[in-house]
Motif scaffolding. Structure first.
Motif, PDB file in Angstrom:
ATOM      1  N   PHE A 193       2.094 -17.414 -11.789  1.00 62.56           N
ATOM      2  CA  PHE A 193       1.733 -16.148 -11.150  1.00 62.56           C
ATOM      3  C   PHE A 193       0.301 -16.089 -10.629  1.00 62.56           C
ATOM      4  O   PHE A 193       0.066 -15.708  -9.469  1.00 62.56           O
ATOM      5  N   PRO A 194      -0.721 -16.454 -11.412  1.00 54.16           N
ATOM      6  CA  PRO A 194      -2.098 -16.266 -10.904  1.00 54.16           C
ATOM      7  C   PRO A 194      -2.482 -17.237  -9.795  1.00 54.16           C
ATOM      8  O   PRO A 194      -3.479 -17.004  -9.103  1.00 54.16           O
ATOM      9  N   PHE A 195      -1.737 -18.321  -9.613  1.00 54.68           N
ATOM     10  CA  PHE A 195      -2.196 -19.391  -8.740  1.00 54.68           C
ATOM     11  C   PHE A 195      -1.380 -19.535  -7.452  1.00 54.68           C
ATOM     12  O   PHE A 195      -1.750 -20.319  -6.575  1.00 54.68           O
ATOM     13  N   GLY A 196      -0.299 -18.814  -7.329  1.00 49.35           N
ATOM     14  CA  GLY A 196       0.529 -18.888  -6.135  1.00 49.35           C
ATOM     15  C   GLY A 196       0.524 -17.591  -5.360  1.00 49.35           C
ATOM     16  O   GLY A 196      -0.266 -16.679  -5.627  1.00 49.35           O
ATOM     17  N   LYS A 197       1.449 -17.490  -4.417  1.00 44.25           N
ATOM     18  CA  LYS A 197       1.516 -16.301  -3.569  1.00 44.25           C
ATOM     19  C   LYS A 197       2.068 -15.085  -4.297  1.00 44.25           C
ATOM     20  O   LYS A 197       1.993 -13.972  -3.764  1.00 44.25           O
ATOM     21  N   LEU A 198       2.601 -15.288  -5.492  1.00 41.41           N
ATOM     22  CA  LEU A 198       3.031 -14.136  -6.282  1.00 41.41           C
ATOM     23  C   LEU A 198       1.868 -13.217  -6.618  1.00 41.41           C
ATOM     24  O   LEU A 198       2.066 -12.043  -6.915  1.00 41.41           O
ATOM     25  N   MET A 199       0.664 -13.737  -6.540  1.00 45.53           N
ATOM     26  CA  MET A 199      -0.519 -12.935  -6.842  1.00 45.53           C
ATOM     27  C   MET A 199      -0.717 -11.814  -5.823  1.00 45.53           C
ATOM     28  O   MET A 199      -1.554 -10.935  -6.016  1.00 45.53           O
ATOM     29  N   HIS A 200       0.081 -11.815  -4.755  1.00 46.58           N
ATOM     30  CA  HIS A 200      -0.024 -10.722  -3.788  1.00 46.58           C
ATOM     31  C   HIS A 200       0.315  -9.381  -4.438  1.00 46.58           C
ATOM     32  O   HIS A 200      -0.010  -8.325  -3.891  1.00 46.58           O
ATOM     33  N   ALA A 201       0.972  -9.419  -5.627  1.00 48.16           N
ATOM     34  CA  ALA A 201       1.258  -8.182  -6.340  1.00 48.16           C
ATOM     35  C   ALA A 201      -0.008  -7.381  -6.615  1.00 48.16           C
ATOM     36  O   ALA A 201       0.013  -6.146  -6.653  1.00 48.16           O
ATOM     37  N   GLY A 202      -1.124  -8.068  -6.806  1.00 45.21           N
ATOM     38  CA  GLY A 202      -2.397  -7.373  -6.997  1.00 45.21           C
ATOM     39  C   GLY A 202      -3.304  -7.455  -5.786  1.00 45.21           C
ATOM     40  O   GLY A 202      -3.976  -6.484  -5.428  1.00 45.21           O
ATOM     41  N   LEU A 203      -3.309  -8.605  -5.129  1.00 42.96           N
ATOM     42  CA  LEU A 203      -4.228  -8.807  -4.011  1.00 42.96           C
ATOM     43  C   LEU A 203      -3.827  -8.029  -2.770  1.00 42.96           C
ATOM     44  O   LEU A 203      -4.679  -7.742  -1.924  1.00 42.96           O
ATOM     45  N   ALA A 204      -2.539  -7.678  -2.628  1.00 42.90           N
ATOM     46  CA  ALA A 204      -2.112  -6.952  -1.431  1.00 42.90           C
ATOM     47  C   ALA A 204      -2.829  -5.612  -1.326  1.00 42.90           C
ATOM     48  O   ALA A 204      -3.318  -5.234  -0.251  1.00 42.90           O
ATOM     49  N   PHE A 205      -2.929  -4.889  -2.434  1.00 44.93           N
ATOM     50  CA  PHE A 205      -3.593  -3.586  -2.397  1.00 44.93           C
ATOM     51  C   PHE A 205      -5.092  -3.757  -2.166  1.00 44.93           C
ATOM     52  O   PHE A 205      -5.719  -2.953  -1.467  1.00 44.93           O
ATOM     53  N   TRP A 206      -5.653  -4.798  -2.758  1.00 45.08           N
ATOM     54  CA  TRP A 206      -7.078  -5.079  -2.592  1.00 45.08           C
ATOM     55  C   TRP A 206      -7.390  -5.360  -1.122  1.00 45.08           C
ATOM     56  O   TRP A 206      -8.298  -4.772  -0.535  1.00 45.08           O
ATOM     57  N   SER A 207      -6.636  -6.278  -0.513  1.00 44.46           N
ATOM     58  CA  SER A 207      -6.917  -6.678   0.866  1.00 44.46           C
ATOM     59  C   SER A 207      -6.637  -5.539   1.841  1.00 44.46           C
ATOM     60  O   SER A 207      -7.392  -5.330   2.802  1.00 44.46           O
ATOM     61  N   ARG A 208      -5.563  -4.792   1.622  1.00 46.85           N
ATOM     62  CA  ARG A 208      -5.270  -3.657   2.501  1.00 46.85           C
ATOM     63  C   ARG A 208      -6.356  -2.591   2.398  1.00 46.85           C
ATOM     64  O   ARG A 208      -6.741  -1.981   3.400  1.00 46.85           O
ATOM     65  N   GLY A 209      -6.835  -2.353   1.178  1.00 45.68           N
ATOM     66  CA  GLY A 209      -7.898  -1.367   1.008  1.00 45.68           C
ATOM     67  C   GLY A 209      -9.180  -1.787   1.701  1.00 45.68           C
ATOM     68  O   GLY A 209      -9.836  -0.969   2.357  1.00 45.68           O
ATOM     69  N   ILE A 210      -9.555  -3.061   1.567  1.00 44.66           N
ATOM     70  CA  ILE A 210     -10.772  -3.546   2.216  1.00 44.66           C
ATOM     71  C   ILE A 210     -10.650  -3.441   3.736  1.00 44.66           C
ATOM     72  O   ILE A 210     -11.570  -3.021   4.431  1.00 44.66           O
ATOM     73  N   THR A 211      -9.482  -3.833   4.256  1.00 47.79           N
ATOM     74  CA  THR A 211      -9.265  -3.729   5.704  1.00 47.79           C
ATOM     75  C   THR A 211      -9.345  -2.278   6.153  1.00 47.79           C
ATOM     76  O   THR A 211      -9.938  -1.966   7.195  1.00 47.79           O
ATOM     77  N   GLY A 212      -8.749  -1.379   5.373  1.00 50.47           N
ATOM     78  CA  GLY A 212      -8.817   0.039   5.708  1.00 50.47           C
ATOM     79  C   GLY A 212     -10.225   0.578   5.700  1.00 50.47           C
ATOM     80  O   GLY A 212     -10.604   1.402   6.550  1.00 50.47           O
ATOM     81  N   VAL A 213     -11.044   0.124   4.753  1.00 52.94           N
ATOM     82  CA  VAL A 213     -12.448   0.554   4.706  1.00 52.94           C
ATOM     83  C   VAL A 213     -13.190   0.094   5.954  1.00 52.94           C
ATOM     84  O   VAL A 213     -13.976   0.850   6.545  1.00 52.94           O
ATOM     85  N   LYS A 214     -12.941  -1.150   6.370  1.00 57.14           N
ATOM     86  CA  LYS A 214     -13.619  -1.667   7.571  1.00 57.14           C
ATOM     87  C   LYS A 214     -13.214  -0.875   8.807  1.00 57.14           C
ATOM     88  O   LYS A 214     -14.067  -0.534   9.649  1.00 57.14           O
ATOM     89  N   TYR A 215     -11.936  -0.585   8.945  1.00 57.07           N
ATOM     90  CA  TYR A 215     -11.489   0.209  10.088  1.00 57.07           C
ATOM     91  C   TYR A 215     -12.059   1.629  10.014  1.00 57.07           C
ATOM     92  O   TYR A 215     -12.458   2.205  11.027  1.00 57.07           O
ATOM     93  N   GLY A 216     -12.034   2.212   8.800  1.00 56.53           N
ATOM     94  CA  GLY A 216     -12.550   3.566   8.655  1.00 56.53           C
ATOM     95  C   GLY A 216     -14.035   3.664   8.949  1.00 56.53           C
ATOM     96  O   GLY A 216     -14.508   4.636   9.533  1.00 56.53           O
ATOM     97  N   ARG A 217     -14.779   2.651   8.592  1.00 58.86           N
ATOM     98  CA  ARG A 217     -16.207   2.629   8.870  1.00 58.86           C
ATOM     99  C   ARG A 217     -16.458   2.672  10.359  1.00 58.86           C
ATOM    100  O   ARG A 217     -17.427   3.289  10.825  1.00 58.86           O
ATOM    101  N   ARG A 218     -15.560   2.051  11.128  1.00 58.90           N
ATOM    102  CA  ARG A 218     -15.722   1.990  12.575  1.00 58.90           C
ATOM    103  C   ARG A 218     -15.027   3.150  13.286  1.00 58.90           C
ATOM    104  O   ARG A 218     -14.986   3.185  14.520  1.00 58.90           O
ATOM    105  N   GLY A 219     -14.396   4.027  12.503  1.00 56.59           N
ATOM    106  CA  GLY A 219     -13.713   5.168  13.109  1.00 56.59           C
ATOM    107  C   GLY A 219     -12.375   4.828  13.706  1.00 56.59           C
ATOM    108  O   GLY A 219     -11.868   5.567  14.547  1.00 56.59           O
ATOM    109  N   ALA A 220     -11.763   3.722  13.273  1.00 54.76           N
ATOM    110  CA  ALA A 220     -10.466   3.307  13.786  1.00 54.76           C
ATOM    111  C   ALA A 220      -9.463   3.321  12.661  1.00 54.76           C
ATOM    112  O   ALA A 220      -9.665   2.676  11.637  1.00 54.76           O
ATOM    113  N   MET A 221      -8.398   4.057  12.830  1.00 52.36           N
ATOM    114  CA  MET A 221      -7.345   4.139  11.819  1.00 52.36           C
ATOM    115  C   MET A 221      -6.041   3.681  12.450  1.00 52.36           C
ATOM    116  O   MET A 221      -5.305   4.481  13.030  1.00 52.36           O
ATOM    117  N   PRO A 222      -5.736   2.381  12.397  1.00 54.86           N
ATOM    118  CA  PRO A 222      -4.528   1.880  13.058  1.00 54.86           C
ATOM    119  C   PRO A 222      -3.265   2.381  12.378  1.00 54.86           C
ATOM    120  O   PRO A 222      -3.275   2.661  11.197  1.00 54.86           O
TER     121      PRO A 222
END
Length: 222
Positions: A193-222
């Protein structure tokens, strides 16, 4: 739980702890890695109070595909949700699993009726097989698929299949042999689990949140 406890207790302590320990520490390591990378300086003027709203929008918005691609990938998304929800029902609503969690952390909750979880197990296996077929028959998905994709599918499918096989409908109980095999497949899952793509169970929310913060900082909400 009654059928699993003797098998768990009879194993040597290292065999009972190495997989969960490696899974826990590996998960923490993977979750910490994105935050340890150097941040790139933002060159745009940040919007006020955009971080939290952008993170939430980035997480929620990507639970469904963009309308432009919905017709093309809608079925794949449906199958994905089907086995994800099925897995959640199996793990968190099946009485033996709840009792196992209660024994580990001292917290439990009411279980769904056994026939409901058995049905969820069957639906999950079917959805996983359909997902594999879609991957093998789609030329683009097949080209992009690596060992990690297929092995991650395997370590998800095996615990579900062996767990379904462990219940002996003729005898009205559980087969200890199949339970032992089921526990081994669960430990394989924990190790991978920690070493393969199954880790997306935790990383998906992390990466989506970071991407959302970057878009929100620029005033873009896709």
């Amino acid at each position: 739980c009654a059928p699993c406890t003797p098998l768990c207790e009879d194993r040597p302590r290292p065999a009972r702890t190495v997989a969960p320990t490696l899974c826990d520490r590996g998960t923490v390591w993977r979750l910490r890695r994105p935050g340890s990378r150097p941040a790139h300086p933002g060159r745009s003027v940040p919007r006020a109070d955009a971080a939290a709203a952008g993170a939430l929008h980035g997480i929620v918005r990507r639970f469904w595909p963009h309308p432009r691609f919905g017709a093309r990938i809608g079925f794949s998304v449906f199958i994905g949700y089907l086995y994800h929800i099925g897995l959640a029902v199996i793990v968190f609503a099946y009485l033996p699993h709840i009792e196992f969690i209660r024994k580990l952390i001292g917290v439990g909750w009411p279980a769904l009726p056994a026939p409901v979880t058995y049905f969820a197990g069957g639906v999950t296996m079917f959805a996983l097989l359909v997902a594999l077929m879609l991957r093998l028959t789609d030329p683009v998905k097949r080209l992009l698929s690596l060992f990690d994709d297929y092995f991650s599918w395997l370590v998800i499918f095996l615990p579900v299949a062996t767990g379904m096989a462990a219940f002996d409908t003729a005898a009205g109980g559980f087969s200890e042999t199949y339970i032992a095999v089921h526990l081994l497949t669960v430990e394989l899952f924990l190790l991978w689990f920690p070493f393969g793509k199954l880790m997306h169970a935790g990383l998906a929310f992390w990466s989506r949140g970071i991407t959302g913060v970057k878009y929100g900082r620029r005033g873009a909400m896709p």
